[in-house]
Design an enzyme around this catalytic site. Structure first.
Site, short mmCIF file in Angstrom:
data_model
loop_
_atom_site.label_atom_id
_atom_site.label_comp_id
_atom_site.label_asym_id
_atom_site.label_seq_id
_atom_site.Cartn_x
_atom_site.Cartn_y
_atom_site.Cartn_z
N ARG A 42 0.82 -1.22 0.00
CA ARG A 42 0.00 0.00 0.00
C ARG A 42 0.85 1.27 0.00
O ARG A 42 0.44 2.30 -0.54
CB ARG A 42 -0.94 -0.02 1.21
N ILE A 68 -7.42 7.41 -0.87
CA ILE A 68 -7.19 5.97 -0.94
C ILE A 68 -8.01 5.36 0.19
O ILE A 68 -7.93 5.80 1.34
CB ILE A 68 -5.69 5.62 -0.82
N SER A 69 -8.84 4.39 -0.15
CA SER A 69 -9.80 3.87 0.82
C SER A 69 -9.12 3.19 1.99
O SER A 69 -8.01 2.66 1.89
CB SER A 69 -10.74 2.88 0.14
N GLN A 70 -9.82 3.19 3.11
CA GLN A 70 -9.40 2.46 4.30
C GLN A 70 -9.22 0.99 3.95
O GLN A 70 -10.07 0.39 3.28
CB GLN A 70 -10.49 2.63 5.36
N PRO A 71 -8.13 0.35 4.38
CA PRO A 71 -7.92 -1.05 4.04
C PRO A 71 -9.08 -1.98 4.40
O PRO A 71 -9.41 -2.88 3.64
CB PRO A 71 -6.65 -1.41 4.81
#
Length: 218
Positions: A42, A68-71
């Site tokens: 990431r 960038i989206s939360q994992p």
């Protein structure tokens, strides 16, 4: 892989492994998805100034009003999309930096990803080349109309919140396919749409918070 973020400790397998254990503790059960999350670095997809937070379970800014989206959200949406089955052809609407597309590439045979912000599209293309991701095809286009030329898709995933489900995207979902998207304006929730032989079934899932989908032609 380049050494663009080398020396900050973010490339260690131990650091990435801690994130995977957090995701597992939060309820992600699909080991194929967890392995995919573990395989994708990431830190490569975010600005070096934020790289120390690359494996925190948070969304991070990309510029242009996007994140960038939360994992956890990436893992959860792909887990729902897979539903324990192999994925052949998947469409992602909203490439962003390309992180989710790279994770999808680990679990699907073919990934098509559409982005309408040109600098983000170009940045994602660079990351795919850097990581030698071969089965992702990026398109600079309005994702709301999908990619009819390569439809149908057995999975469609949206990386930004929409106020309604695009009819064009519904028509590009294969029978037996699944679409996962964040739906709503002020209050958002994950929505699962399944296409059966007799039509579509919509299921409302948990509450989420996403940036809005950018509409209009490129």
């Amino acid at each position: 892989m380049s050494g663009r973020h080398s020396g900050i400790g973010m490339t260690s397998q131990r650091t990435r492994g801690r994130l995977i254990e957090r995701l597992r503790a939060q309820g992600i059960e699909d080991e194929v998805v967890l392995a995919a999350m573990n395989a994708v670095p990431r830190h490569v997809f975010i600005d070096e100034a934020l790289a120390s937070r690359a494996y925190d379970d948070v969304s991070l800014p990309l510029g242009f009003g996007q994140t960038i989206s939360q994992p956890y959200i990436v893992a959860r949406m792909i887990e729902i999309l897979r539903n324990g089955r192999a994925l052949n052809r998947v469409l992602e609407v909203g490439t962003g930096c390309g992180y989710q597309a790279a994770v999808l590439a680990q679990v699907a045979h073919e990934v098509y990803s559409v982005e309408r912000v040109q600098p983000l599209y170009e940045r994602a293309a660079g990351y795919m080349k850097e990581l030698q991701v071969k089965n992702v095809t990026l398109r600079y286009a309005d994702g709301n109309i999908g990619l009819p030329a390569v439809a149908p898709f057995d999975g469609i995933i949206m990386a930004a919140a929409a106020t309604h489900v695009s009819q064009a995207l519904l028509e590009q979902l294969a029978v037996g396919g699944r679409m996962v998207l964040p739906l709503g304006a002020q209050e958002q929730f994950l929505c699962l749409i399944e296409r059966g032989a007799q039509g579509y079934r919509e299921t409302r899932l948990e509450a989420v918070k996403f940036v809005p989908l950018l509409m209009g032609k490129v």
